[in-house]
Design a protein around this motif. Structure first.
Motif, PDB file in Angstrom:
ATOM      1  N   TYR A   1      -0.672   1.267  -3.299  1.00  0.00           N
ATOM      2  CA  TYR A   1       0.644   1.053  -2.699  1.00  0.00           C
ATOM      3  C   TYR A   1       1.252  -0.231  -3.228  1.00  0.00           C
TER       4      TYR A   1
ATOM      5  N   GLN B   1       3.233  -2.539   1.513  1.00  0.00           N
ATOM      6  CA  GLN B   1       2.203  -3.068   2.395  1.00  0.00           C
ATOM      7  C   GLN B   1       2.747  -4.137   3.324  1.00  0.00           C
ATOM      8  N   ILE B   2       3.723  -4.896   2.856  1.00  0.00           N
ATOM      9  CA  ILE B   2       4.321  -5.881   3.760  1.00  0.00           C
ATOM     10  C   ILE B   2       5.143  -5.154   4.819  1.00  0.00           C
TER      11      ILE B   2
ATOM     12  N   GLU C   1       4.821  -2.289   5.927  1.00  0.00           N
ATOM     13  CA  GLU C   1       4.015  -1.504   6.857  1.00  0.00           C
ATOM     14  C   GLU C   1       3.762  -2.294   8.136  1.00  0.00           C
ATOM     15  N   THR C   2       3.409  -3.576   7.944  1.00  0.00           N
ATOM     16  CA  THR C   2       3.172  -4.418   9.124  1.00  0.00           C
ATOM     17  C   THR C   2       4.404  -4.464  10.003  1.00  0.00           C
TER      18      THR C   2
ATOM     19  N   ILE D   1       2.070 -11.433   4.434  1.00  0.00           N
ATOM     20  CA  ILE D   1       1.844 -10.336   5.375  1.00  0.00           C
ATOM     21  C   ILE D   1       1.401 -10.903   6.713  1.00  0.00           C
TER      22      ILE D   1
END
Lengths: 310, 326, 293
Positions: free
Chosen positions: B108, B113-114, B116-117, B168
């Protein structure tokens, strides 16, 4: 890729022409002395070997792979006629395998200690241990002999879709295809389940899964969002390559179920010493495999961004 | 609002393996106020990472929480369900892992990924998440953040990746950040940079930070309070000055002595005698006794209790039960 | 030897084995079949391939549990052959073929893999090219083709299987060798002046053995199936020699006459043998895989 094909053609040519008298390979088993001599001349077997190979190769490229003794028709045509039947059975078996195996494998990988998972693993062990031809025989025994509900041989009625004959869409055809497709798919399902499970288990141990969990990603999303994508990469690669294996196993399945496909043609040709067909089959199958491997290679690069395109 | 942000009371996390029980965390106590920076120091295997994971309740079998409490804002983490925990993780408490190479999912983009949080904890729209992700990357010092959002982890260097991970962890402005050896896997030149940047960001966000590391020198740069761990226990705790300038436990003294210093005219480093005991074969009594220069027979028989030798400065050593001297 | 054994018994591997019922079951199954293969022919009521012992009037008899007049435990086939004896002899062939082919491919594959991984260069490219070409075809087809061209026979089957099987070992060993090659103990050995052959076989080989054990175990099972399939199709073991595949082939022919036992029992035997190898192979793979620890 071309290199592989060439190598294979050399091997096939070498083996069929260098073992024993090549004439006997290309002439019906009951030919007379005079006929053999005539054939020798006609087939140019008096020429030096590399010239013969060259002729063989040029013929092959033009689609002339010899004439079948038994049917007295071009070998290539015979095989191409039967290819759809084999492909139909193989594709259905593969789809069925994929649809059933992957969810089971993902579940088993996520909950390795659960009784359901252990049950799945035991069943899959049986699946990969089973000789496929025995499974076929057992299915015939149960389905056709004992229960008498399913036909044990042949292909059912066909329906034409875009010029291709497809049989599983008719009821009769469906009845005929169930057992052969099932026989083919069981081994695949078992193998896929194990592969998926192993992949998922390995991935779940990775740091990035832990990190995602520390970010608050739910267990469900961890499994299906993160783990699955990573675990499925090797699975998809294997799956693609397995298609080739399936074609091979199809030879046995077709023989047992008298399914009119390429595989049965091969076995019959072996029994009847119809060498041109055997040679043609091998070459064709070789080409198919090379193409499949190549395709899988390319697809792999799309799925995994880490692979640089060469 | 609770007095302390985090209170760990007599935490015991044991691992039940085929070879025996590993008492990874064996009765750890400490408290942290809001906005503070706590350093947890010790050698590999002393239980500091496990303490960090315990706070996030991320201990998998064969590990088990045997006893104790972890009070976060007054509520016991150990009593919470998985569902509740997933709302806390990455949101109120976030964690930075040691190895930036393996912490990010290779398939990803870092942008995904950032975001997503942010998607899990919060109600932002896609665009808002994107903007916030860009902002975060800017804050941690990653150039051309808009385009880098679409890059994959393997396209970043180690130091950059760790910055992404810090980004993140800050995304949801958590109350507590646990950093487990955040710089160990990085080049020495980058380490100091990252640590100070982390300190700045923590202060700006008004968060608290627990810095877990074996590097005493590193921790002394930013920590206000330090606890020293050995074999699953806290042997000494206090302010940074207490520990660095007024160390009292023989182990702490040993640790500080073994750091090479520029102003030292010594020829050789002074390591601590002996070796860390195997977790399956821990000594009875004080765990450090076999290696301690001041060891007495009492040390070998009974475990010392924590004694407060100065306000906020506690030691677990028999030397301080009575007015003992070595 | 004694100390190696003692160490083995105390190892984590043995501990896990003792508690893993499936692995124990696999070992028992395999042990049973091995014993059967070695001692079976001495105790069977009949040598089914000695034509003098066959009596056509015994043909088509069902297993004695079904029909008490038949004194053949598992029935007979269309030539009066006792199924039980046939299966025992068949097991012997299966195991013999499976194990010998495995050993041969192991030796060839490992050697080639070591050479390819250690020496590198053109030798490596050559070996790997051949391996790649071969791997792009299903082993079954290659073996089939070889048998078709060269005719039937147990030895030919073993050779054909070996020629298919070496690739997996070669690939694995090559990979592992390349990883080991850059390690310090290899440099140390080189500095001491050890010849290449010694470095490869005495030093590197022991370190790459673990995956081979798993492959070998599973391969025996695969070879047994392949041999049976080839014999079933008529291109494997000749009819003069007992093979479970041949038994199944005759079973298939009489399937519709209701002589189910000729198909069921040999197949079941095959199944159990392979289950044995797979159980053991599974256990070994989980045990020896560092990634899952």
């Amino acid at each position: 890729m071309v290199f592989v094909l060439l190598a294979v053609s050399v091997i096939v040519f070498a083996i069929t022409n260098l073992t024993g008298d090549p004439v006997l390979l290309l002439v019906p088993p009951d030919a007379t002395e005079a006929q053999i001599e005539q054939a020798r001349e006609q087939l140019g077997l008096n020429l030096p070997i590399w010239e013969q190979y060259f002729i063989f190769l040029t013929n092959a490229i033009h689609g002339n792979l010899g004439i079948s003794f038994v049917f007295n028709r071009p070998a290539l045509d015979l095989i191409l006629e039967r290819m759809p039947a084999t492909l139909e059975m193989t594709v259905i078996a593969m789809c069925f395998a994929g649809i059933t195996a992957i969810p089971m494998g993902v579940y088993a990988g996520a909950h390795p200690q659960s009784p359901v998972s252990k049950g799945i693993m035991s069943a899959s062990l049986l699946g990969i241990s089973m000789p496929s031809f025995w499974l076929g025989i057992m299915l015939i025994l149960i389905g056709a002999v004992v229960l008498g509900i399913l036909p044990s041989s042949g292909r059912g009625e066909v329906v034409d879709i875009m010029g291709i004959h497809v049989s599983f869409l008719t009821e009769d055809g469906f009845e005929h295809i169930i057992m052969p497709a099932l026989t083919l798919s069981v081994g695949q399902i078992a193998m896929l389940v194990r592969l998926t499970r192993a992949g998922v288990m390995e991935v779940m141990h990775q740091d990035y899964i832990k990190f995602a969990k520390a970010k608050g990603v739910s267990q469900r999303k961890l499994l299906f969002g993160h783990a699955m994508k990573n675990a499925l990469i090797p699975v998809i690669t294997v799956f693609g390559l397995e298609f080739g294996e399936l074609i091979a196993f199809a030879t046995i399945t077709e023989t047992i179920f008298s399914w009119p496909g390429m595989g049965k043609l091969l076995i019959d040709s072996i029994y009847m010493s119809d060498r041109p067909v055997i040679v043609a089959y091998l070459l064709l199958v070789a080409i198919m495999f090379v193409v499949i491997n190549f395709t899988v290679d390319i697809l792999y690069r799309f799925i995994d961004p880490r692979i640089e395109l060469r | 609002m609770a007095d302390y942000l985090l209170e760990v009371n007599d935490l015991k996390t044991y691992f039940y393996t085929f070879k025996g029980v590993v008492k990874a965390v064996d009765g750890v106590n400490f408290k942290m106020r809001r906005g503070g920076i706590l350093g947890v120091v010790g050698e590999s295997g002393c239980g500091k990472s496990i303490t960090g994971f315990s706070i996030l309740k991320m201990i998998d079998p064969p590990g088990k929480f045997v006893s104790g409490q972890i009070l976060f804002n007054g509520e016991d983490i150990l009593q919470k369900s998985e569902e509740d925990m997933s709302k806390i993780r990455g949101n109120k408490i976030s964690m930075i892992f040691q190895d930036p190479m393996t912490s990010l999912n290779p398939l990803y983009t870092i942008g995904q990924q950032i975001m997503e949080t942010l998607a899990i904890h919060g109600n932002m729209t896609e665009k808002q998440r994107r903007d916030k992700a860009v902002e975060l990357l800017k804050v941690v010092g990653i150039p051309s953040p808009e385009s880098r959002l679409n890059d994959y982890p393997h396209q970043f260097s180690g130091g950059m990746r760790q910055r992404v991970i810090i980004a993140i962890s800050l995304a949801t402005s958590p109350e507590l950040i646990i950093a487990d050896e955040p710089t160990t896997a990085l080049d020495v030149t980058v380490q100091s940079q990252i640590i100070h940047q982390l300190e700045q960001l923590v202060r700006k966000n008004n968060s608290s930070l627990i810095l877990i590391t074996h590097d005493v020198a590193l921790v002394s740069q930013i920590a206000e309070n330090i606890i020293v761990m050995y074999c699953g226990k806290v042997v000494e705790s206090g302010t940074m000055e207490d520990i660095i300038y007024r160390p009292t436990h023989p182990y702490t003294k040993g640790l500080l002595n073994s750091i090479p210093r520029m102003d030292d005219s010594k020829d050789r480093l002074e390591p601590i005698k002996g070796m860390v005991p195997s977790p399956f074969d821990l000594p009875v009594g004080c765990k450090f006794a076999p290696r301690c220069e001041c060891c007495s027979s009492k040390c070998l028989q009974t475990e010392p209790e924590a004694v407060e030798i100065a306000p906020g400065h506690r030691v677990c050593c028999h030397l301080f039960d009575e007015k003992g001297d070595c | 030897m004694k100390t190696v054994f003692a160490k083995l018994l105390q190892s984590e591997a043995y501990f896990n084995f003792k508690h893993n019922y499936l692995a124990i079951a696999g070992a028992i199954l395999l042990g049973f079949f091995l014993l059967l293969a070695i001692f079976g022919p001495f105790v069977t009521p009949q040598n089914p391939y000695n034509l003098k012992e066959l009596n056509l009037s015994d043909a088509y008899l069902p297993p004695s549990v079904m029909d008490s007049s038949s004194h053949f435990l598992l029935g007979t086939d269309q030539q009066g052959r006792d199924m039980l004896s046939g299966i025992v002899y068949g097991v012997r062939i299966s195991l013999m073929v499976g194990i010998s082919a495995m050993l041969i491919s192991l030796v060839i594959g490992t050697t080639l893999g070591l050479i390819a991984g250690y020496r590198g260069g053109w030798l490596d490219s050559l070996i790997m090219r051949v391996a790649d070409i071969q791997l792009s075809f299903p082993g079954m087809l290659i073996a089939l083709f070889i048998m078709v061209v060269f005719g039937r026979g147990i030895d030919k089957v073993i050779i054909a299987l070996s020629m298919v099987g070496w690739v997996l070992y070669a690939r694995t060993v090559r990979g592992a060798t390349m990883a080991e090659r850059s390690k310090e103990y290899v440099d140390a050995a080189k500095v001491c002046g050890y010849p290449d052959r010694m470095i490869m076989f005495k030093h590197i080989l022991p370190n790459v053995l673990t995956p081979l054990i798993v492959i070998a175990t599973i391969q025996v099972g695969n070879f047994i199936i392949t041999e049976a399939t080839l014999s079933f199709l008529g291109v494997g073991v000749p009819t003069t020699q007992p093979s479970l595949g041949l038994l199944l082939s005759s079973g298939y022919q009489v399937l519709f006459s209701g002589l189910w036992w000729v198909s069921v029992f040999p197949g079941l035997t095959l199944l159990l043998m392979i289950v044995g190898t797979n159980l053991l192979g599974d256990f070994l793979r989980d045990e020896l895989n560092p990634k899952l620890k």
